[in-house]
Write a protein that holds these residues in place. Structure first.
Motif, PDB file in Angstrom:
ATOM      1  N   MET A  68       0.839  -1.199   0.000  1.00 46.34           N
ATOM      2  CA  MET A  68       0.000   0.000   0.000  1.00 46.34           C
ATOM      3  C   MET A  68       0.870   1.242   0.000  1.00 46.34           C
ATOM      4  SD  MET A  68      -2.795   1.222   2.825  1.00 46.34           S
ATOM      5  CE  MET A  68      -1.905   2.508   3.666  1.00 46.34           C
ATOM      6  N   SER A  69       0.530   2.248  -0.800  1.00 41.69           N
ATOM      7  CA  SER A  69       1.269   3.501  -0.800  1.00 41.69           C
ATOM      8  C   SER A  69       0.573   4.505   0.109  1.00 41.69           C
ATOM      9  CB  SER A  69       1.348   4.062  -2.228  1.00 41.69           C
ATOM     10  OG  SER A  69       0.093   4.558  -2.618  1.00 41.69           O
ATOM     11  N   ARG A  70       1.244   5.628   0.367  1.00 40.88           N
ATOM     12  CA  ARG A  70       0.656   6.674   1.202  1.00 40.88           C
ATOM     13  C   ARG A  70      -0.211   7.630   0.376  1.00 40.88           C
ATOM     14  NH1 ARG A  70       3.432   7.150   6.159  1.00 40.88           N
ATOM     15  NH2 ARG A  70       2.112   8.928   6.594  1.00 40.88           N
ATOM     16  N   VAL A  93     -17.557   7.170   6.028  1.00 45.02           N
ATOM     17  CA  VAL A  93     -17.802   7.979   4.830  1.00 45.02           C
ATOM     18  C   VAL A  93     -17.062   9.310   4.921  1.00 45.02           C
ATOM     19  CG1 VAL A  93     -19.601   9.307   3.622  1.00 45.02           C
ATOM     20  CG2 VAL A  93     -19.983   6.898   4.203  1.00 45.02           C
ATOM     21  N   ARG A  94     -16.960   9.860   6.114  1.00 44.59           N
ATOM     22  CA  ARG A  94     -16.339  11.180   6.292  1.00 44.59           C
ATOM     23  C   ARG A  94     -14.831  11.099   6.585  1.00 44.59           C
ATOM     24  NH1 ARG A  94     -21.572  11.608   8.643  1.00 44.59           N
ATOM     25  NH2 ARG A  94     -22.816  13.156   7.516  1.00 44.59           N
ATOM     26  N   ALA A  95     -14.248   9.923   6.485  1.00 51.28           N
ATOM     27  CA  ALA A  95     -12.851   9.733   6.882  1.00 51.28           C
ATOM     28  C   ALA A  95     -11.887  10.495   5.984  1.00 51.28           C
ATOM     29  CB  ALA A  95     -12.509   8.251   6.865  1.00 51.28           C
ATOM     30  N   GLU A  96     -10.879  11.110   6.609  1.00 54.15           N
ATOM     31  CA  GLU A  96      -9.793  11.706   5.846  1.00 54.15           C
ATOM     32  C   GLU A  96      -8.803  10.615   5.463  1.00 54.15           C
ATOM     33  OE1 GLU A  96      -6.832  13.895   8.581  1.00 54.15           O
ATOM     34  OE2 GLU A  96      -8.783  14.115   9.592  1.00 54.15           O
ATOM     35  N   PRO A  97      -7.848  10.895   4.569  1.00 56.19           N
ATOM     36  CA  PRO A  97      -7.028   9.827   3.978  1.00 56.19           C
ATOM     37  C   PRO A  97      -6.379   8.856   4.945  1.00 56.19           C
ATOM     38  CG  PRO A  97      -6.721  11.839   2.745  1.00 56.19           C
ATOM     39  CD  PRO A  97      -7.589  12.194   3.914  1.00 56.19           C
ATOM     40  N   LYS A  98      -5.824   9.317   6.054  1.00 55.89           N
ATOM     41  CA  LYS A  98      -5.108   8.408   6.942  1.00 55.89           C
ATOM     42  C   LYS A  98      -6.035   7.445   7.664  1.00 55.89           C
ATOM     43  CE  LYS A  98      -4.948  11.704  10.823  1.00 55.89           C
ATOM     44  NZ  LYS A  98      -4.042  12.455  11.727  1.00 55.89           N
ATOM     45  N   GLU A 157      -5.361   3.940  10.949  1.00 54.37           N
ATOM     46  CA  GLU A 157      -4.260   4.895  10.865  1.00 54.37           C
ATOM     47  C   GLU A 157      -2.917   4.195  11.084  1.00 54.37           C
ATOM     48  OE1 GLU A 157      -2.692   9.156  12.706  1.00 54.37           O
ATOM     49  OE2 GLU A 157      -4.461   8.186  13.579  1.00 54.37           O
ATOM     50  N   GLY A 158      -2.888   3.197  11.960  1.00 56.61           N
ATOM     51  CA  GLY A 158      -1.663   2.439  12.166  1.00 56.61           C
ATOM     52  C   GLY A 158      -1.232   1.707  10.912  1.00 56.61           C
ATOM     53  N   ALA A 159      -2.193   1.128  10.189  1.00 61.94           N
ATOM     54  CA  ALA A 159      -1.875   0.473   8.916  1.00 61.94           C
ATOM     55  C   ALA A 159      -1.371   1.486   7.900  1.00 61.94           C
ATOM     56  CB  ALA A 159      -3.116  -0.246   8.382  1.00 61.94           C
ATOM     57  N   TYR A 160      -2.008   2.652   7.878  1.00 59.86           N
ATOM     58  CA  TYR A 160      -1.581   3.729   6.974  1.00 59.86           C
ATOM     59  C   TYR A 160      -0.143   4.143   7.274  1.00 59.86           C
ATOM     60  CZ  TYR A 160      -1.591   8.454   4.907  1.00 59.86           C
ATOM     61  OH  TYR A 160      -1.277   9.595   4.197  1.00 59.86           O
ATOM     62  N   ASN A 161       0.167   4.322   8.549  1.00 58.35           N
ATOM     63  CA  ASN A 161       1.517   4.727   8.935  1.00 58.35           C
ATOM     64  C   ASN A 161       2.546   3.654   8.601  1.00 58.35           C
ATOM     65  OD1 ASN A 161       0.618   7.187   9.933  1.00 58.35           O
ATOM     66  ND2 ASN A 161       0.429   6.450  12.034  1.00 58.35           N
ATOM     67  N   GLY A 162       2.126   2.380   8.727  1.00 62.12           N
ATOM     68  CA  GLY A 162       3.028   1.280   8.424  1.00 62.12           C
ATOM     69  C   GLY A 162       3.042   0.873   6.964  1.00 62.12           C
ATOM     70  N   GLU A 163       2.201   1.545   6.163  1.00 61.32           N
ATOM     71  CA  GLU A 163       2.100   1.277   4.723  1.00 61.32           C
ATOM     72  C   GLU A 163       1.748  -0.180   4.444  1.00 61.32           C
ATOM     73  OE1 GLU A 163       4.950   3.143   2.126  1.00 61.32           O
ATOM     74  OE2 GLU A 163       5.530   4.578   3.673  1.00 61.32           O
ATOM     75  N   VAL A 164       0.743  -0.692   5.185  1.00 64.65           N
ATOM     76  CA  VAL A 164       0.206  -2.022   4.931  1.00 64.65           C
ATOM     77  C   VAL A 164      -1.308  -1.906   4.750  1.00 64.65           C
ATOM     78  CG1 VAL A 164       2.044  -3.170   6.219  1.00 64.65           C
ATOM     79  CG2 VAL A 164      -0.067  -2.537   7.400  1.00 64.65           C
ATOM     80  N   ASP A 165      -1.898  -2.939   4.155  1.00 65.27           N
ATOM     81  CA  ASP A 165      -3.327  -2.925   3.866  1.00 65.27           C
ATOM     82  C   ASP A 165      -4.156  -3.193   5.125  1.00 65.27           C
ATOM     83  OD1 ASP A 165      -2.770  -2.380   1.243  1.00 65.27           O
ATOM     84  OD2 ASP A 165      -3.117  -4.412   0.510  1.00 65.27           O
TER      85      ASP A 165
END
Length: 347
Positions: free
Chosen positions: A1-3, A256-261, A233-241
């Motif tokens: 997964m990319s950021r 639905v209202r979530a920001e990218p992270k 957010e932890g998955a986002y920070n670790g760049e995993v799905d």
């Protein structure tokens, strides 16, 4: 997964338990709530394991030891070894051990999980801020019976300049009766009394991700959680799905209202989502389509179109809504009115 900012949930032709080697599963709100197994969790995890997926249980709750968690999971019908459980107590103990001398005394504000984790790192748990040579204060969830005087004890030490560490800052925790205050709420009490800022180990921060990778050796992990602000957010920070399940804290409106992270790779009702593929969310002429539902933006309203609602999967409708909302929001948070669309789904 990319950021890169995700604009829609992804699809997967393969079932997730075959596409990933290890499920990094949160516990509260995913596997159990208030000590009881969540519907479909036991059989879904058994099927995923039988299909070759390694299961690891990654929890921000620092109250219990890995042995106690494994025993509890076994009682629920989920056979688990202690080394398959990773806690924020272990992550914060490693963090402290890297910054203080071996054998240092650490004031514990929390439960047995913290004491055992500190001992494994060669540190000495103590109960009083007046201990000579105190090197650190560590705070973790201590359960509903943690006494107010323990917060005062932490404050006395921190106000004298002793470094402060916390296992996690989850403001809430699911229980059998609903949502209860979590360790983050208790951390705020000490912050108010001291004006200090702690070092935090738990999800979504790097120390917890590092602890998990070191202990599991996962090559292609999938984070499975119920919270946007820790698991996803932890998955986002670790760049995993990641897979978000709707059995705990997060509801459809928040997603639905979530920001990218905070945007998961996949979304499903519960842990049965591990055993299936995930449908593609496709660009339609005027919106996004998934499984018979089409989500469109009309002015400042997010609309959902679908024929024969009772025959359509509500989760497909939610996936389509996420695609329309996230695309519109870009790098921000969606401010469209989605209430009527969500009401149609009953989520």
């Amino acid at each position: 997964m990319s950021r890169q900012s995700r604009t829609r949930p992804e699809g997967s032709e393969r079932s997730l338990h075959q596409a990933y080697d290890t499920a990094l599963l949160d516990l509260d709100g995913v596997v159990y709530a208030g000590g009881r197994a969540i519907a479909h969790a036991v059989e879904s995890l058994a099927s995923a394991r039988a299909g070759g997926m390694h299961l690891a249980y990654v929890t921000n709750n620092a109250l219990r030891t890995p042995d106690a968690v494994a025993e509890h999971l076994g009682e629920l019908g989920i056979p688990t070894e202690a080394d398959e459980v990773i806690t924020s107590a272990q992550a914060v103990a490693r963090l402290i051990a890297e910054q203080v001398e071996p054998g240092s005394k650490v004031l514990v504000i929390g439960g047995e999980g913290l004491r055992v984790a500190l001992g494994e790192r060669g540190l000495v748990p103590v109960e009083s801020a007046d201990e000579e040579g105190l090197a650190a204060v560590v705070q973790g969830y201590g359960g509903p019976d943690l006494r107010w005087e323990r917060f005062a004890e932490a404050s006395y030490a921190i106000n004298r300049g002793v470094p402060w560490y916390v296992s996690n800052t989850d403001l809430t925790i699911p229980s059998a009766r609903g949502i209860a205050p979590g360790n983050g709420a208790a951390v705020e009490v000490v912050r108010i009394a001291t004006g200090a800022e702690p070092q935090v180990a738990g999800k979504p921060l790097p120390p917890m991700h590092r602890e998990t990778v070191l202990r599991t050796g996962a090559k292609r992990p999938l984070v499975v959680g119920d919270r946007l602000d820790t698991d996803i957010e932890g998955a986002y920070n670790g760049e995993v799905d990641s897979l978000l399940v709707l059995t705990g804290v997060t509801d459809a409106a928040q997603l639905v209202r979530a920001e990218p992270k905070y945007r998961p790779t996949y979304v499903d009702r519960d842990l049965r989502g591990l055993l299936t593929g995930q449908p593609e969310v496709e660009r339609a002429e005027d919106g996004f389509r998934c499984g018979g539902w089409t989500a469109v933006v009309s002015g400042d309203v997010l609309e959902l179109r679908g024929e024969g609602d009772d025959r359509l999967d509500a989760i497909d409708g939610l996936r389509a809504l996420c695609a329309a909302a996230w695309t519109r929001a870009g790098d921000g948070s969606c401010d469209l009115d989605a209430d009527k669309a969500l009401a149609r789904l009953g989520l």
